[in-house]
Design an enzyme around this catalytic site. Structure first.
Site, PDB file in Angstrom:
ATOM      1  N   GLY A  17       0.833  -1.191   0.000  1.00  0.00           N
ATOM      2  CA  GLY A  17       0.000   0.000   0.000  1.00  0.00           C
ATOM      3  C   GLY A  17       0.869   1.243   0.000  1.00  0.00           C
ATOM      4  N   GLY A  20       3.543   1.111   2.959  1.00  0.00           N
ATOM      5  CA  GLY A  20       4.505   0.052   2.692  1.00  0.00           C
ATOM      6  C   GLY A  20       5.446   0.425   1.559  1.00  0.00           C
ATOM      7  N   ALA A 156       2.066   9.087   4.112  1.00  0.00           N
ATOM      8  CA  ALA A 156       2.834   8.327   3.124  1.00  0.00           C
ATOM      9  C   ALA A 156       3.195   9.147   1.892  1.00  0.00           C
ATOM     10  CB  ALA A 156       2.051   7.079   2.720  1.00  0.00           C
ATOM     11  N   LYS A 207      -5.193   7.986  17.893  1.00  0.00           N
ATOM     12  CA  LYS A 207      -5.276   9.293  17.212  1.00  0.00           C
ATOM     13  C   LYS A 207      -6.153   9.221  15.978  1.00  0.00           C
ATOM     14  CE  LYS A 207      -2.547   8.017  13.730  1.00  0.00           C
ATOM     15  NZ  LYS A 207      -2.847   8.072  12.287  1.00  0.00           N
ATOM     16  N   ARG A 271      -6.241   9.447   5.582  1.00  0.00           N
ATOM     17  CA  ARG A 271      -7.464   8.715   5.238  1.00  0.00           C
ATOM     18  C   ARG A 271      -8.548   8.923   6.284  1.00  0.00           C
ATOM     19  NH1 ARG A 271      -3.425   5.090   3.654  1.00  0.00           N
ATOM     20  NH2 ARG A 271      -3.537   3.890   5.579  1.00  0.00           N
ATOM     21  N   VAL A 295      -7.562   1.210   3.630  1.00  0.00           N
ATOM     22  CA  VAL A 295      -8.364   1.177   4.853  1.00  0.00           C
ATOM     23  C   VAL A 295      -8.115   2.404   5.722  1.00  0.00           C
ATOM     24  CG1 VAL A 295      -8.767  -0.075   7.015  1.00  0.00           C
ATOM     25  CG2 VAL A 295      -8.421  -1.336   4.869  1.00  0.00           C
TER      26      VAL A 295
END
Length: 351
Positions: A17, A20, A156, A207, A271, A295
């Site tokens: 993802g 990663g 990310a 969080k 997200r 997710v």
């Protein structure tokens, strides 16, 4: 520049993802071989053909594979970065190829439930013994002893865009922290260490709840004062329930606590923030989840923490209210009007 790792032993990352992929690219800057695991052969073929993953180019040192045995037998250090819902099943598949000499440092900010939901009722309420962090899952499902986690303000996309950032490597073992620092640290990515593994994991998990709520404030355009109010009260709520679950209050004031909370509660790249924003715009939680490519752990965490708070008698008004919104028992506007009237306690010494 940071020193190069001259070892030919590859480093593994499980989960292709966005995070990663970002971790893999950082590792590849200092390591000559990085094995990135993706579950499907089709995805592996697509990544290898385009040399892109999660919208970003991947480093030439990265080899993509869907063979867990190959990763386990080739790598001494592995970074699992998969959603919490899939983490235990992944570990069951990986475990036969792991030995006590392996080091696993996960990057998953969610809970695992080790009980059938149907068995939870008033006589057997959800408790800490039913809930696992990912480090606990690793130890339950494998022979690995040296376990750690990554947590911090680690959006990310910003990491993949090579913008400055930092993270915390937490472990009971100083060796794991040193290994994580040596593998990941570079001129733009700082690595801090902590021996409070559970506390740091809980920071990253809890969080996400507050980030969902902060997203609703942005979606309603209630302003920065309202968001700051909400986040500061959210931090106090994180500490109270975190302590009840075995965390140390000090962890919540760290980079992995307040640092991660700030990043995810103010950014459209988060997200969980995005989930809240879209809820405030009128979409249902089912519509949002169905349309997301990755997710948002906060949705599942809200449900779990809502139950745990009841079990341990910890009042978590923000979590309770967001749970009602997700269950369609309250609108987002009603939720904010309710919280503005809620008799929050005066500021207290949370340490």
């Amino acid at each position: 520049m940071g020193s190069k790792n001259t070892s030919e032993t590859p480093v593994g990352v499980i989960g292709a993802g966005s995070f990663g992929t970002a971790v893999s690219n950082i590792l590849a800057e200092k390591n000559k071989r990085v094995l990135l695991y993706a579950r499907s052969a089709e995805k592996v073929a697509t990544i290898n053909a385009s040399r892109e993953c999660a919208g970003h180019k991947i480093h030439d040192h990265i080899e993509v594979t869907n063979d867990l045995e190959y990763v386990g037998q080739s790598c001494n250090v592995i970074f699992p970065v998969v959603p919490s819902a899939n983490f235990r099943s992944m570990m069951k598949e990986l475990a036969p190829y792991l030995r006590p000499y392996h080091i696993l440092i996960h990057g998953t900010k969610g809970f695992d439930l080790n009980i059938d939901r149907k068995k939870i009722d008033e006589q057997n309420p959800l408790s800490r013994e039913h809930v696992r962090t990912m480090s606990e899952v690793i130890k339950e499902e494998s022979s690995v002893v040296r376990v750690g986690c990554l947590a911090g303000p680690n959006l990310a996309r910003e990491i993949s865009d090579k913008k400055p950032a930092a993270t915390v490597v937490a472990s009971h073992f100083d060796e794991v922290i040193r290994v994580g620092q040596n593998l990941l640290r570079n001129d733009r990515f700082l690595i801090y260490g902590s021996n409070d593994l559970i506390g740091i994991e809980l920071c990253g998990i809890l969080k996400n709840i507050i980030a969902v709520g902060a997203g609703t404030i942005a979606g309603l355009e209630l302003g920065e004062n309202a968001k700051a109010l909400f986040i500061s009260r959210g931090l106090v709520e994180m500490v109270h329930i975190g302590k009840a679950l075995g965390g140390n209050a000090q962890a919540f004031l760290s980079l992995a606590g307040v640092g991660d909370l700030m990043a995810t509660s103010y950014s459209n790249l988060s997200r969980n923030f995005t989930v809240g924003n879209r809820l405030a715009k009128g979409e249902t939680i089912d519509e949002i989840i169905a349309s997301m490519e990755e997710v948002a752990e906060g949705v599942k965490t809200i449900e779990i923490i809502n139950e745990l708070a009841q079990t341990y008698g910890v009042r978590c008004p923000i979590t309770e209210t967001l749970h009602r919104v997700i269950k369609k028992e309250m609108t987002v506007n009603e939720a904010h009007r309710y919280l503005m009237k809620f008799p929050f306690r005066a500021e207290i010494d949370i340490v």
